[in-house]
Design an enzyme around this catalytic site. Structure first.
Site, PDB file in Angstrom:
ATOM      1  N   HIS A 158      26.318  52.427  46.278  1.00 33.27           N
ATOM      2  CA  HIS A 158      27.322  53.006  45.370  1.00 33.27           C
ATOM      3  C   HIS A 158      28.710  52.472  45.707  1.00 33.27           C
ATOM      4  O   HIS A 158      29.480  52.084  44.845  1.00 33.27           O
ATOM      5  CB  HIS A 158      27.390  54.541  45.505  1.00 33.27           C
ATOM      6  CG  HIS A 158      26.166  55.279  45.088  1.00 33.27           C
ATOM      7  ND1 HIS A 158      25.575  56.229  45.896  1.00 33.27           N
ATOM      8  CD2 HIS A 158      25.438  55.252  43.955  1.00 33.27           C
ATOM      9  CE1 HIS A 158      24.526  56.755  45.269  1.00 33.27           C
ATOM     10  NE2 HIS A 158      24.417  56.170  44.082  1.00 33.27           N
ATOM     11  N   LYS A 161      19.390  71.087  38.539  1.00 29.78           N
ATOM     12  CA  LYS A 161      18.925  70.313  39.703  1.00 29.78           C
ATOM     13  C   LYS A 161      19.944  70.484  40.819  1.00 29.78           C
ATOM     14  O   LYS A 161      21.031  69.926  40.763  1.00 29.78           O
ATOM     15  CB  LYS A 161      18.826  68.834  39.291  1.00 29.78           C
ATOM     16  CG  LYS A 161      17.780  68.034  40.035  1.00 29.78           C
ATOM     17  CD  LYS A 161      17.652  66.635  39.445  1.00 29.78           C
ATOM     18  CE  LYS A 161      18.089  65.593  40.441  1.00 29.78           C
ATOM     19  NZ  LYS A 161      18.283  64.257  39.845  1.00 29.78           N
ATOM     20  N   ARG A 174      19.978  47.632  40.271  1.00 30.87           N
ATOM     21  CA  ARG A 174      19.342  47.169  41.512  1.00 30.87           C
ATOM     22  C   ARG A 174      18.224  46.176  41.241  1.00 30.87           C
ATOM     23  O   ARG A 174      18.034  45.228  41.983  1.00 30.87           O
ATOM     24  CB  ARG A 174      18.755  48.371  42.280  1.00 30.87           C
ATOM     25  CG  ARG A 174      19.811  49.236  42.909  1.00 30.87           C
ATOM     26  CD  ARG A 174      19.236  50.542  43.373  1.00 30.87           C
ATOM     27  NE  ARG A 174      18.747  51.334  42.245  1.00 30.87           N
ATOM     28  CZ  ARG A 174      18.406  52.602  42.307  1.00 30.87           C
ATOM     29  NH1 ARG A 174      18.450  53.224  43.453  1.00 30.87           N
ATOM     30  NH2 ARG A 174      17.994  53.254  41.238  1.00 30.87           N
ATOM     31  N   SER A 223      19.546  57.281  47.017  1.00 29.15           N
ATOM     32  CA  SER A 223      19.892  58.483  47.791  1.00 29.15           C
ATOM     33  C   SER A 223      18.629  59.218  48.226  1.00 29.15           C
ATOM     34  O   SER A 223      18.555  59.733  49.341  1.00 29.15           O
ATOM     35  CB  SER A 223      20.771  59.415  46.955  1.00 29.15           C
ATOM     36  OG  SER A 223      21.977  58.772  46.634  1.00 29.15           O
TER      37      SER A 223
HETATM   38  O1  PNS Z   1      22.936  58.883  39.929  1.00 24.59           O
HETATM   39  P1  PNS Z   1      22.093  59.160  38.715  1.00 24.59           P
HETATM   40  O2  PNS Z   1      21.403  60.500  38.852  1.00 24.59           O
HETATM   41  O3  PNS Z   1      21.164  58.036  38.394  1.00 24.59           O
HETATM   42  O4  PNS Z   1      23.137  59.273  37.476  1.00 24.59           O
HETATM   43  C1  PNS Z   1      22.687  59.493  36.170  1.00 24.59           C
HETATM   44  C2  PNS Z   1      23.862  59.847  35.233  1.00 24.59           C
HETATM   45  C3  PNS Z   1      24.728  60.950  35.798  1.00 24.59           C
HETATM   46  C4  PNS Z   1      24.720  58.624  35.032  1.00 24.59           C
HETATM   47  C5  PNS Z   1      23.217  60.273  33.878  1.00 24.59           C
HETATM   48  O5  PNS Z   1      22.242  61.228  34.116  1.00 24.59           O
HETATM   49  C6  PNS Z   1      24.230  60.854  32.889  1.00 24.59           C
HETATM   50  O6  PNS Z   1      25.031  60.135  32.331  1.00 24.59           O
HETATM   51  N1  PNS Z   1      24.174  62.192  32.704  1.00 24.59           N
HETATM   52  C7  PNS Z   1      25.095  62.914  31.863  1.00 24.59           C
HETATM   53  C8  PNS Z   1      24.399  63.507  30.640  1.00 24.59           C
HETATM   54  C9  PNS Z   1      24.398  62.528  29.501  1.00 24.59           C
HETATM   55  O7  PNS Z   1      25.432  62.095  29.013  1.00 24.59           O
HETATM   56  N2  PNS Z   1      23.186  62.187  29.077  1.00 24.59           N
HETATM   57  C10 PNS Z   1      22.974  61.243  28.011  1.00 24.59           C
HETATM   58  C11 PNS Z   1      23.094  59.825  28.517  1.00 24.59           C
HETATM   59  S1  PNS Z   1      22.609  58.746  27.266  1.00 24.59           S
END
Ligand code: PNS
Length: 156
Positions: free
Chosen positions: A13, A37, A86, A123
């Site tokens: 990150h 979560k 990644r 993580s």
């Molecule tokens: O670190 P992560 O858990 O892979 O991050 C995922 C994240 C936070 C980027 C994604 O879950 C997100 O954007 N969530 C916010 C809700 C949202 O906007 N969902 C629609 C995305 S198309």
């Protein structure tokens, strides 16, 4: 914007945040507040760790958000989301999210290839390694490693 769960922040990150901070005038690291979560670290602690490890970057701020990512972007006039990729396995889902975010609000996504040193990091993997006494000192900042060991490490 660099969004994520950051439970906790890893060197992978940090590499993306650092590179984004050299490309953009301002970078907002946004931690997703996910009510369904809970994760290992409370949101305040994730943000505290992020602030500590990004303190040397003058143009990085850390915030949290709830709900849709594009709403957070709109409220702050953020035009671009930066995401690390990644491996090919990340691509399908990231492409879907990028296309949805573009369609919902015209928010662009820039994909940045992860430094190969960190391409296997996540993580959840880090938490697993710490739980069973493995060494993650090459994978997370020291301040994060100490908190992980305190919380998860096997009793000595
Ligand atoms: O670190 P992560 O858990 O892979 O991050 C995922 C994240 C936070 C980027 C994604 O879950 C997100 O954007 N969530 C916010 C809700 C949202 O906007 N969902 C629609 C995305 S198309």
């Amino acid at each position: 914007m660099c969004p994520g769960s950051f439970d906790p922040v890893t060197n992978g990150h940090l590499d993306i945040i650092g590179r984004a901070s050299r490309l953009y005038d301002e970078v907002v690291v946004a931690v997703l507040l996910n009510q369904s979560k809970s994760g290992l670290f409370p949101i305040e602690e994730r943000m505290a760790m992020l602030r500590e490890v990004t303190a040397s970057y003058g143009n990085v701020t850390v915030e949290s958000f709830e709900g849709l990512l594009v709403e957070f972007c709109k409220a702050r006039s953020i035009p671009v989301v930066v995401k690390g990729l990644r491996a090919v396995s990340d691509f399908d889902y990231e492409l879907q999210m990028a296309q949805m975010n573009l369609g919902l609000a015209g928010v662009e996504t820039m994909f940045m290839p992860t430094n190969p040193l960190y391409s296997f990091l996540s993580s959840s993997l880090i938490k697993d390694v710490v739980k069973f006494g493995g060494d993650v000192s090459a994978h997370v900042p020291e301040a994060v490693r100490l908190r992980l060991v305190e919380r998860l490490g096997p009793a000595t």
